[in-house]
Design a protein around this motif. Structure first.
Motif, short mmCIF file in Angstrom:
data_model
loop_
_atom_site.label_atom_id
_atom_site.label_comp_id
_atom_site.label_asym_id
_atom_site.label_seq_id
_atom_site.Cartn_x
_atom_site.Cartn_y
_atom_site.Cartn_z
N VAL A 158 -10.81 -41.34 -15.87
CA VAL A 158 -9.78 -40.95 -17.01
C VAL A 158 -9.61 -39.40 -16.44
O VAL A 158 -10.59 -38.58 -16.57
CB VAL A 158 -10.60 -41.02 -18.38
CG1 VAL A 158 -9.41 -40.54 -19.45
CG2 VAL A 158 -11.02 -42.34 -18.54
N TYR A 159 -8.37 -39.26 -16.44
CA TYR A 159 -7.74 -37.98 -16.13
C TYR A 159 -7.32 -37.22 -17.27
O TYR A 159 -6.86 -37.66 -18.28
CB TYR A 159 -6.38 -38.02 -15.35
CG TYR A 159 -6.85 -38.36 -13.70
CD1 TYR A 159 -7.28 -37.28 -12.88
CD2 TYR A 159 -7.00 -39.67 -13.41
CE1 TYR A 159 -7.68 -37.56 -11.66
CE2 TYR A 159 -7.16 -39.80 -12.16
CZ TYR A 159 -7.76 -38.91 -11.24
OH TYR A 159 -8.13 -39.19 -9.90
N MET A 160 -7.88 -35.97 -17.64
CA MET A 160 -7.81 -35.40 -19.11
C MET A 160 -7.53 -33.82 -18.87
O MET A 160 -8.22 -33.19 -17.76
CB MET A 160 -8.84 -35.72 -19.66
CG MET A 160 -8.70 -35.16 -21.27
SD MET A 160 -9.93 -35.89 -22.30
CE MET A 160 -9.49 -35.35 -24.08
N GLY A 161 -6.49 -33.24 -19.42
CA GLY A 161 -6.18 -31.84 -19.38
C GLY A 161 -7.54 -31.08 -19.83
O GLY A 161 -8.24 -31.64 -20.68
N GLU A 162 -7.77 -30.00 -18.98
CA GLU A 162 -8.97 -29.02 -19.33
C GLU A 162 -8.85 -28.86 -20.91
O GLU A 162 -9.80 -28.61 -21.68
CB GLU A 162 -9.08 -27.93 -18.25
CG GLU A 162 -10.45 -27.50 -18.48
CD GLU A 162 -10.88 -26.35 -17.13
OE1 GLU A 162 -9.78 -25.63 -17.20
OE2 GLU A 162 -11.91 -26.52 -16.66
N GLN A 204 0.00 -26.54 -18.19
CA GLN A 204 -0.38 -26.48 -19.69
C GLN A 204 -1.99 -27.25 -19.72
O GLN A 204 -2.65 -27.03 -20.81
CB GLN A 204 0.30 -27.13 -20.83
CG GLN A 204 1.19 -26.28 -21.46
CD GLN A 204 2.00 -27.02 -22.54
OE1 GLN A 204 2.94 -27.80 -22.05
NE2 GLN A 204 1.74 -26.76 -23.64
N ALA A 205 -2.42 -27.90 -18.73
CA ALA A 205 -3.69 -28.68 -18.62
C ALA A 205 -3.74 -29.55 -19.87
O ALA A 205 -4.85 -29.46 -20.39
CB ALA A 205 -4.90 -27.64 -18.87
N ALA A 253 -1.82 -34.55 -16.83
CA ALA A 253 -2.86 -35.69 -16.80
C ALA A 253 -2.26 -36.96 -16.06
O ALA A 253 -2.80 -37.64 -15.13
CB ALA A 253 -3.77 -35.82 -17.94
N ILE A 254 -0.95 -37.22 -16.59
CA ILE A 254 -0.24 -38.07 -16.37
C ILE A 254 0.13 -38.12 -14.79
O ILE A 254 -0.10 -39.05 -13.79
CB ILE A 254 0.90 -38.55 -17.13
CG1 ILE A 254 0.54 -38.64 -18.46
CG2 ILE A 254 2.00 -39.60 -16.45
CD1 ILE A 254 1.83 -39.10 -19.48
N ILE A 305 11.15 -29.33 -18.66
CA ILE A 305 10.51 -29.67 -20.05
C ILE A 305 10.13 -28.71 -21.10
O ILE A 305 9.31 -27.78 -20.41
CB ILE A 305 9.31 -30.74 -19.74
CG1 ILE A 305 9.95 -31.74 -18.64
CG2 ILE A 305 8.80 -31.38 -20.71
CD1 ILE A 305 10.74 -32.64 -19.19
N GLN A 306 10.23 -29.06 -22.15
CA GLN A 306 9.87 -27.98 -23.11
C GLN A 306 8.21 -27.90 -23.61
O GLN A 306 7.76 -29.07 -23.39
CB GLN A 306 10.70 -27.85 -24.56
CG GLN A 306 12.01 -27.05 -24.20
CD GLN A 306 12.94 -27.18 -25.60
OE1 GLN A 306 12.54 -28.06 -26.56
NE2 GLN A 306 13.95 -26.61 -25.35
N LEU A 307 7.71 -26.96 -23.91
CA LEU A 307 6.54 -27.21 -24.59
C LEU A 307 6.54 -27.94 -25.86
O LEU A 307 7.57 -27.65 -26.27
CB LEU A 307 5.81 -25.75 -24.69
CG LEU A 307 5.59 -24.77 -23.22
CD1 LEU A 307 5.02 -23.54 -23.93
CD2 LEU A 307 4.91 -25.65 -22.43
#
Ligand SMILES: *Cc1c(COP(=O)(O)O)cnc(C)c1O
Length: 405
Positions: free
Chosen positions: A143-147, A174-175, A180-181, A305-307
């Protein structure tokens, strides 16, 4: 709030995976064979009674379907408007609707002879659902997940690890979910022969938006039977929160042809509709292509892409599923938003009047109903999709509501 548009939902998407101008397949050449294989195998599985039987049997015995349709009597009395029902997806195994889709795709992976599942996750709910089905079928799981998300959702990281999954931190940008995608897609390109990418919502290249919708369609099918049994009529209004849009499409799909059933999708209004402060794609979003599909997304004039921001990690994404873009443009579904503050208020109201802690995502739908109930006559019937339970959110809520020292 009635819609006059009649839609033959069974006609969409077309062969190319398009919902009108939205959707399609925007992937690198190297992924086309995997996408093709998935499309063909899913077509066969859909028509295979044995596959359908396996899916239904495990939904019943492993996941806990059908979920109840619950009359929220005290909330109805408190608001003095329409009769309000909750579709209780929060009672499913692992705590949200996501297990429906994870189970369907795991069965498909086994059918394709793939021994490895990969997934992306933001809040960790989809990661937990994927790790759960991987364990159930003896598949390897990454599973990939932002830190950043791993820190915010430490409990879900531990749950995935207990289930035997490896959680890989993503540190770029932005982690968070978007990065992650990208990592999951990169893994898939490298390992397509052995690996199935278990995408978590009605997003990405065709066939995912269609397939994930189909795997959640029982939410609306069950609701239809259940509401007819108690009210002897169809609901006047359906309300669901919209991140990628899977729980909403799952509820809406069975009613798209019923002109008198109005539908509202509720996006994350965050701290207000200003750049970077929300994730409401239908409030100023533009047409663009992101991560495999053409849809409404939040970008600046240069297409960057905006935050985004939301109190609820599950709704915090810059783009929305292409079928929702279509339903928006043809006017079949109305899209509104709830702000973080409205969600915090609604959470407390529902907890205290109904004895249910809803997920922050689902609470966006509840906030809409609480705000608009007085505009509807008491003889009307509203069904809210309670997509998940709030246990995962209690730390964050306690901090926000000053309940911790
Ligand atoms: C992930 C999640 C959502 C958002 O995803 P959709 O694809 O829009 O349904 C909503 N509710 C809960 C409880 C979730 O976990």
């Amino acid at each position: 709030m009635q819609s006059n548009v009649q839609i033959d939902a069974s006609q969409l998407p077309d062969e190319q995976g398009r919902f009108g101008t939205f959707g399609g397949v925007f992937v690198p050449e190297t992924l086309m064979p995997a996408i093709e294989q998935l499309r063909e195998e899913y077509g066969r599985a859909k028509a295979d009674p044995h596959f359908q039987w396996q899916f239904e049997e495990l939904l019943r015995t492993f996941c806990g379907r059908p979920t109840p349709l619950y009359f929220a009597e005290r909330l109805t009395q408190k608001l003095g408007g329409p009769r309000i029902y909750f579709k209780r997806e929060d009672l499913l195994h692992t705590g949200a609707h996501k297990i429906n889709n994870a189970l369907g795709q795991a069965l498909l992976a086994v059918r394709m002879g793939k021994k490895r599942l990969i997934a992306e996750t933001g809040a960790g709910q989809h990661g937990v659902a994927t790790a759960t089905v991987a364990a159930r079928f003896g598949l390897e799981c990454v599973v990939y997940m932002g830190e950043t998300d791993m820190k915010r959702q430490a409990l879900n990281v531990v749950r995935m690890e207990f289930l035997g999954a490896r959680v890989v931190p993503v540190t770029v940008g932005q982690a968070t979910l978007k990065e992650a995608i990208n990592e999951a897609m990169r893994d898939w390109v490298t390992n397509v022969r052995t690996t199935h990418y278990l995408l978590g919502t009605v997003y990405g290249p065709h066939p995912y938006p269609m397939m994930v919708r189909d795997f959640h369609q029982m939410i609306g099918d069950e609701t239809r039977r259940q509401i007819l049994a108690v009210e002897e009529k169809l609901p006047d209004l359906l309300v669901a929160c919209v991140g990628g849009g899977s729980n909403a499409i799952g509820l809406f799909h069975a009613f798209l042809k019923d002109e008198n059933v109005a539908m509202v999708g509720v996006e994350a209004g965050g701290t207000g509709i200003l750049p970077g402060q929300h994730a409401a794609r239908f409030q100023g979003g533009r047409l663009g292509v992101l991560q495999g599909t053409k849809t409404y997304l939040l970008s600046d004039e240069d297409g960057q892409i905006q935050l985004t921001h939301s109190i609820s990690a599950g709704l915090d994404y810059a783009a929305v599923g292409p079928e929702h873009s279509y339903l928006h443009d043809v006017g079949r579904v109305h899209y509104d938003y709830a702000t973080d503050d409205e969600v915090l208020e609604a959470f407390q109201v529902v907890a205290k009047t109904e004895g249910i802690l809803p997920a922050l995502e689902s609470t966006h739908a509840l906030a809409y109903v609480i705000k608009h109930a007085h505009e509807m006559p008491p003889n009307q019937v509203v069904v809210v999709n309670l997509s998940g339970r709030g246990d995962k959110d209690v730390d964050q809520l306690a901090r926000r509501l000053d309940r911790l020292t």
